[in-house]
Design a protein around this motif. Sequence first.
Motif, PDB file in Angstrom:
ATOM      1  N   TRP A 456       0.498  -1.184  -0.449  1.00 43.44           N
ATOM      2  CA  TRP A 456       0.223  -0.066  -0.086  1.00 43.44           C
ATOM      3  C   TRP A 456       0.732   1.515  -0.070  1.00 43.44           C
ATOM      4  O   TRP A 456       0.599   2.212  -0.722  1.00 43.44           O
ATOM      5  N   GLU A 457       2.044   1.560   0.893  1.00 47.32           N
ATOM      6  CA  GLU A 457       2.356   2.952   0.781  1.00 47.32           C
ATOM      7  C   GLU A 457       3.441   2.703  -0.945  1.00 47.32           C
ATOM      8  O   GLU A 457       3.858   3.757  -0.382  1.00 47.32           O
ATOM      9  N   LYS A 458       3.871   1.555  -0.882  1.00 42.35           N
ATOM     10  CA  LYS A 458       5.083   0.955  -1.745  1.00 42.35           C
ATOM     11  C   LYS A 458       4.636   2.172  -3.212  1.00 42.35           C
ATOM     12  O   LYS A 458       5.025   2.388  -4.206  1.00 42.35           O
ATOM     13  N   VAL A 459       2.954   1.385  -3.826  1.00 38.88           N
ATOM     14  CA  VAL A 459       2.585   1.972  -4.867  1.00 38.88           C
ATOM     15  C   VAL A 459       2.840   4.002  -4.938  1.00 38.88           C
ATOM     16  O   VAL A 459       2.583   4.210  -5.803  1.00 38.88           O
ATOM     17  N   PHE A 460       2.725   4.265  -4.341  1.00 40.06           N
ATOM     18  CA  PHE A 460       3.195   6.082  -4.133  1.00 40.06           C
ATOM     19  C   PHE A 460       5.033   6.110  -4.327  1.00 40.06           C
ATOM     20  O   PHE A 460       5.019   7.801  -4.155  1.00 40.06           O
ATOM     21  N   SER A 461       5.257   5.705  -4.209  1.00 41.39           N
ATOM     22  CA  SER A 461       6.563   5.469  -4.404  1.00 41.39           C
ATOM     23  C   SER A 461       7.199   5.815  -5.881  1.00 41.39           C
ATOM     24  O   SER A 461       6.280   5.486  -6.770  1.00 41.39           O
ATOM     25  N   ALA A 462       8.232   6.587  -6.225  1.00 39.33           N
ATOM     26  CA  ALA A 462       7.897   6.738  -7.762  1.00 39.33           C
ATOM     27  C   ALA A 462       8.596   5.712  -9.250  1.00 39.33           C
ATOM     28  O   ALA A 462       9.427   5.214  -7.784  1.00 39.33           O
ATOM     29  N   PHE A 463       8.032   5.048  -9.710  1.00 41.32           N
ATOM     30  CA  PHE A 463       8.058   4.768 -10.764  1.00 41.32           C
ATOM     31  C   PHE A 463       9.073   2.986 -10.385  1.00 41.32           C
ATOM     32  O   PHE A 463       8.815   1.895 -10.894  1.00 41.32           O
ATOM     33  N   ALA A 464       7.587   2.793  -9.292  1.00 43.14           N
ATOM     34  CA  ALA A 464       7.114   1.700  -8.599  1.00 43.14           C
ATOM     35  C   ALA A 464       5.431   1.322  -9.447  1.00 43.14           C
ATOM     36  O   ALA A 464       4.511   1.659  -9.324  1.00 43.14           O
TER      37      ALA A 464
END
Length: 516
Positions: A456-464
């Motif tokens: 859930w938190e990873k999806v907001f990282s750039a190019f993730a």
Amino acid sequence: MPVTFSIKLFTRLAGLAVLIALVCSLVAWGLSSVRHQAWQEQLATPLMTWLARTPSPGQHYHWLPRLYDFRIRDADALNLDAVSLERLGYGHTLVKGDQLGPRVLVARPAGGVLSMRLRNLYPDVAEATALVLLWHLNEIPAADRESAAIPLAESLGVRLSALADSRRLPQPEVLTRVWERNIAWYGDQEQGHVLLRLDDGTLMRMDMPGGFRALTLPVLVLLVGLAALVLLVAVRLLMRDLEHSLRSVESVAVRIARGDLEARVELGQGSLVSRLARSFNGMAEQIQRLVEVQREMIHAVSHELRTPVARIRFGVQMIETARDEQALHRQLDGIDNDIQELDELIDEILTYARLEQGGPVFSLRPASVTDIVRQVVEEQGVLHPATAIEAVIPEQSELFSESDIEPRYLHRAIQNLVGNACRYATGKVRVSCLLDEQNCRVDVEDDGPGIPEQEWEKVFSAFARLDDSRTRNSGGYGLGLSIVRRILFWHGGQSFVSRSDDLGGARFSLVWPRRQ
């Protein structure tokens, strides 16, 4: 100004004020004691010197032993300390106080020490001096009295003048006392006078030297200078604390300039530069984050650009080997799509970089959130006809639809979420508006496979992205959700993901304050 620092500063100022008051009081008390002792001895010196030079003063002035316990004593019998005995040997007049009152001592040239007990030094010395003057003036003929009175008064340390003018006469009660005793003290402790009546009825006024004043101009100047000195020392200590704090900030700035992006200023409780330190640490964290984002972007962009560029190169090679017009058009269409993909990627990268590196110049203004939601739903419905996109806007939310936003960027954020939901939805996407007086919330839900909670938190990282595919069909560059989060950040809000209870897929939520 921080409350802790304000309290600390107030405490220091109060302590400084108490310290200055205490130091000035101690110095004033010490100076007053020394000056008062010196004034007493100076006041009694002319009379005692006169008596010490007079042969047999106790017999010559026969009233002295009766009035003032006047006697000649041996120095050893006085129980004086070595310093006092030495001063007597130099001819100094001593004033020693005890429970009975001040005792005046002076050494006689012929031997022995004159001792005279007084009740109140200033008026008693004045009366004793007046009695000596009265005795001598009565012995002088009236014709010679005026010429003899001046040197006599100077020897006794006073001023003497005849009262020929009735306007200079004192109060009637003073005249009554002078008629009874031939002398009458009047005045106060600051300036005393004695009225003398000679045997022939002549009235004369004797003016004493000024009384003791604890606060004089030199003393006041000294106390002000001392207070200024204490204040200067306190300010210097405070400046040293400030200098130490600034040096710590400077050293961290030098470390960051040398590449140590982890360096931070230690925050002291109530420090004078605590706010500066917090702001500096915030700036350092922002710089570190931007540098990390830049490195990540360089790495990711190089990877993202490699795929369309490789396809374009392959298409160009295929054009050279194309044998018919249909194959040629197919390769040209593929190259055109790849160029379009590059253009979209560059637009995404520039938008993300602009938002990440300080944000655009937001011009927040009142606008309708529900109108933007309807517009996005309509636009995305045209682009994704196979997906049923519905807008759920309760009647209560319509009352609070107006919010302080940047319409263009909020439109972009909702559009990214709806487009992303359409890409993964099985057939249905729902956009809900929950608006009240304080906050605005927009939820975008789909009936797709959803997102694992650990991601859930990873999806907001750039190019993730949650898959490793880089094909045209998968779509996206891993920047859409990062752009959404930054847009909400500059609106003072947050974006987060969860699971849709109704549709079973992912639910992305945007929350921000209705009024900025």
